[in-house]
Design a protein around this motif. Structure first.
Motif, PDB file in Angstrom:
ATOM      1  N   ASP A 165       0.846  -1.195   0.000  1.00 19.62           N
ATOM      2  CA  ASP A 165       0.000   0.000   0.000  1.00 19.62           C
ATOM      3  C   ASP A 165       0.883   1.246   0.000  1.00 19.62           C
ATOM      4  O   ASP A 165       1.577   1.537   0.981  1.00 19.62           O
ATOM      5  CB  ASP A 165      -0.908  -0.005   1.230  1.00 19.62           C
ATOM      6  N   GLN A 166       0.868   1.980  -1.106  1.00 22.68           N
ATOM      7  CA  GLN A 166       1.705   3.175  -1.222  1.00 22.68           C
ATOM      8  C   GLN A 166       1.269   4.276  -0.260  1.00 22.68           C
ATOM      9  O   GLN A 166       2.031   5.212   0.010  1.00 22.68           O
ATOM     10  CB  GLN A 166       1.656   3.698  -2.665  1.00 22.68           C
ATOM     11  N   ARG A 167       0.046   4.181   0.274  1.00 25.34           N
ATOM     12  CA  ARG A 167      -0.408   5.190   1.229  1.00 25.34           C
ATOM     13  C   ARG A 167       0.411   5.146   2.515  1.00 25.34           C
ATOM     14  O   ARG A 167       0.495   6.147   3.233  1.00 25.34           O
ATOM     15  CB  ARG A 167      -1.893   4.984   1.535  1.00 25.34           C
ATOM     16  N   LEU A 168       1.018   4.006   2.807  1.00 26.23           N
ATOM     17  CA  LEU A 168       1.881   3.914   3.981  1.00 26.23           C
ATOM     18  C   LEU A 168       3.109   4.806   3.822  1.00 26.23           C
ATOM     19  O   LEU A 168       3.553   5.448   4.783  1.00 26.23           O
ATOM     20  CB  LEU A 168       2.308   2.458   4.201  1.00 26.23           C
ATOM     21  N   ILE A 169       3.650   4.853   2.624  1.00 28.22           N
ATOM     22  CA  ILE A 169       4.791   5.732   2.351  1.00 28.22           C
ATOM     23  C   ILE A 169       4.368   7.183   2.459  1.00 28.22           C
ATOM     24  O   ILE A 169       5.076   8.013   3.036  1.00 28.22           O
ATOM     25  CB  ILE A 169       5.384   5.447   0.956  1.00 28.22           C
ATOM     26  N   LEU A 175       4.244  12.461   8.119  1.00 24.19           N
ATOM     27  CA  LEU A 175       4.645  12.566   9.523  1.00 24.19           C
ATOM     28  C   LEU A 175       6.067  13.108   9.688  1.00 24.19           C
ATOM     29  O   LEU A 175       6.591  13.145  10.796  1.00 24.19           O
ATOM     30  CB  LEU A 175       4.540  11.193  10.194  1.00 24.19           C
ATOM     31  N   GLY A 176       6.670  13.502   8.571  1.00 24.24           N
ATOM     32  CA  GLY A 176       7.973  14.152   8.642  1.00 24.24           C
ATOM     33  C   GLY A 176       9.145  13.304   8.220  1.00 24.24           C
ATOM     34  O   GLY A 176      10.292  13.779   8.266  1.00 24.24           O
ATOM     35  N   ALA A 177       8.921  12.064   7.814  1.00 21.79           N
ATOM     36  CA  ALA A 177      10.030  11.205   7.384  1.00 21.79           C
ATOM     37  C   ALA A 177      10.515  11.626   6.002  1.00 21.79           C
ATOM     38  O   ALA A 177       9.720  11.962   5.120  1.00 21.79           O
ATOM     39  CB  ALA A 177       9.593   9.752   7.360  1.00 21.79           C
ATOM     40  N   GLY A 178      11.814  11.607   5.826  1.00 14.12           N
ATOM     41  CA  GLY A 178      12.384  11.885   4.516  1.00 14.12           C
ATOM     42  C   GLY A 178      12.191  10.703   3.592  1.00 14.12           C
ATOM     43  O   GLY A 178      11.827   9.607   4.036  1.00 14.12           O
ATOM     44  N   PRO A 179      12.445  10.878   2.301  1.00 15.12           N
ATOM     45  CA  PRO A 179      12.232   9.777   1.350  1.00 15.12           C
ATOM     46  C   PRO A 179      13.089   8.552   1.641  1.00 15.12           C
ATOM     47  O   PRO A 179      12.627   7.424   1.538  1.00 15.12           O
ATOM     48  CB  PRO A 179      12.588  10.403  -0.006  1.00 15.12           C
ATOM     49  N   VAL A 180      14.345   8.752   2.028  1.00 13.09           N
ATOM     50  CA  VAL A 180      15.227   7.626   2.329  1.00 13.09           C
ATOM     51  C   VAL A 180      14.778   6.917   3.594  1.00 13.09           C
ATOM     52  O   VAL A 180      14.707   5.676   3.654  1.00 13.09           O
ATOM     53  CB  VAL A 180      16.688   8.100   2.463  1.00 13.09           C
ATOM     54  N   PHE A 181      14.431   7.687   4.637  1.00 14.07           N
ATOM     55  CA  PHE A 181      14.005   7.094   5.897  1.00 14.07           C
ATOM     56  C   PHE A 181      12.682   6.345   5.720  1.00 14.07           C
ATOM     57  O   PHE A 181      12.494   5.246   6.264  1.00 14.07           O
ATOM     58  CB  PHE A 181      13.850   8.185   6.963  1.00 14.07           C
ATOM     59  N   ALA A 182      11.762   6.928   4.932  1.00 15.25           N
ATOM     60  CA  ALA A 182      10.471   6.260   4.685  1.00 15.25           C
ATOM     61  C   ALA A 182      10.671   4.954   3.925  1.00 15.25           C
ATOM     62  O   ALA A 182      10.036   3.942   4.237  1.00 15.25           O
ATOM     63  CB  ALA A 182       9.546   7.197   3.911  1.00 15.25           C
ATOM     64  N   PHE A 183      11.590   4.984   2.966  1.00 17.51           N
ATOM     65  CA  PHE A 183      11.871   3.751   2.221  1.00 17.51           C
ATOM     66  C   PHE A 183      12.491   2.697   3.132  1.00 17.51           C
ATOM     67  O   PHE A 183      12.095   1.535   3.126  1.00 17.51           O
ATOM     68  CB  PHE A 183      12.807   4.058   1.052  1.00 17.51           C
ATOM     69  N   ARG A 184      13.460   3.107   3.945  1.00 15.00           N
ATOM     70  CA  ARG A 184      14.205   2.159   4.780  1.00 15.00           C
ATOM     71  C   ARG A 184      13.358   1.566   5.889  1.00 15.00           C
ATOM     72  O   ARG A 184      13.532   0.396   6.247  1.00 15.00           O
ATOM     73  CB  ARG A 184      15.433   2.858   5.367  1.00 15.00           C
ATOM     74  N   THR A 185      12.437   2.326   6.429  1.00 12.95           N
ATOM     75  CA  THR A 185      11.669   1.857   7.586  1.00 12.95           C
ATOM     76  C   THR A 185      10.285   1.328   7.235  1.00 12.95           C
ATOM     77  O   THR A 185       9.678   0.609   8.050  1.00 12.95           O
ATOM     78  CB  THR A 185      11.513   2.985   8.618  1.00 12.95           C
ATOM     79  N   VAL A 186       9.776   1.668   6.045  1.00 13.37           N
ATOM     80  CA  VAL A 186       8.422   1.237   5.677  1.00 13.37           C
ATOM     81  C   VAL A 186       8.439   0.311   4.470  1.00 13.37           C
ATOM     82  O   VAL A 186       8.034  -0.856   4.554  1.00 13.37           O
ATOM     83  CB  VAL A 186       7.509   2.456   5.388  1.00 13.37           C
ATOM     84  N   PHE A 187       8.937   0.807   3.351  1.00 14.01           N
ATOM     85  CA  PHE A 187       8.826   0.041   2.107  1.00 14.01           C
ATOM     86  C   PHE A 187       9.744  -1.177   2.104  1.00 14.01           C
ATOM     87  O   PHE A 187       9.320  -2.280   1.741  1.00 14.01           O
ATOM     88  CB  PHE A 187       9.148   0.938   0.904  1.00 14.01           C
TER      89      PHE A 187
END
Length: 272
Positions: A165-169, A175-187
């Motif tokens: 679900d791309q809505r998680l990203i 919530l303030g996460a950067g693209p790299v942090f969002a990728f590393r911790t979610v995707f």
């Protein structure tokens, strides 16, 4: 009961075409040239067979790491790209499947030879002074294997990534996460089942590979499948050949069992 009857023809076909020949291989490995486990004991002392097994595992593992890494980049670009770019990339990934593996392997022979495009290009760019020995070597086998496996890895990973679900990203970014942090911790954590599935598919394909090592290895880099073929067709050593084949099947089954215990197979291949 009715569903079981519908499945009966498929089960019988599987028994006839797969399990019966497999049982014959297993039986031959413990009866030729005489009954017992001598062939398997011979594998423990046969340095040539051990060296080939280690070479096969090394090439397969290296090819798996490279192919899954490249396939992940391609699949991620397809999932996150625009519909138009996705169609173009999908076509580029699928085209190699429509070309015979023999044609692709012979193309690599022309590219990797001493007077080939790769060496001439590197010399022209002054990156090397003398041609590299890439053909009929472990390097050539690795290149050919990776080339064949990357589309398989990309499509396997794409099928699993498409279910994320791309809505998680988007929520993580909100919530303030950067693209790299969002990728590393979610995707990335959500795509781990796909990575596991692609890795197993590529590794299993690599250890049983025949055509690419036979052509690009040139007899200098033997892998397990080619060695089994030589034992059975050239030296007529049915006992050792079928013992190695049984070991190969056992490795595949153990890998599949291990993955089934670690990840949900349906999730890994994009099913719900």
């Amino acid at each position: 009961m009715r569903a079981a009857l519908w499945m009966l023809p498929a089960v019988l076909l599987l028994l006839i075409t797969y399990f019966v020949p497999l049982l014959d291989v297993l039986t031959t490995s413990v009866t030729e040239p005489r009954p017992g486990l001598n062939n398997y004991a011979g594998l423990l002392t046969d340095t040539g067979a051990q060296r080939i097994i280690l070479t096969t595992l090394r090439i397969s593992l290296t090819a798996t790491l490279i192919a899954v890494g490249l396939g992940y980049l391609v699949a991620y670009a397809m999932v996150t790209g625009s519909p138009r770019r996705r169609v173009v990339m999908f076509a580029c990934v699928m085209v190699p499947f429509w070309i015979s593996i023999l044609v692709r392997t012979f193309a690599w022979i022309l590219l990797l030879r001493t007077e080939g495009i790769v060496n001439n290009g590197l010399i022209t760019l002054h990156l090397i002074d003398d041609p590299l020995d890439m053909l009929y070597s472990e390097t050539g086998v690795l290149i050919g294997t990776v080339h064949y496996m990357v589309p398989i890895a990309a499509m396997t990973l794409y099928g699993q990534m498409e279910g994320i679900d791309q809505r998680l990203i988007t929520a993580a970014r909100g919530l303030g996460a950067g693209p790299v942090f969002a990728f590393r911790t979610v995707f990335l954590p959500l795509s781990l089942p796909g990575i596991a599935a692609a890795s197993v598919l590529i590794f299993i394909g690599g250890i049983g590979y025949f055509i690419v090592p036979a052509l690009l290895g040139g007899g200098k880099t033997l892998m397990l499948a080619e060695y089994i073929g030589l034992l059975i067709t050239t030296t007529v050593n049915w006992g050792l050949g079928t013992a190695l084949a049984t070991v190969l099947v056992a490795i595949v089954l153990m890998l599949l069992f291990a993955v089934s215990r670690l990840v949900d197979i349906r999730r890994a291949f994009g099913s719900t």
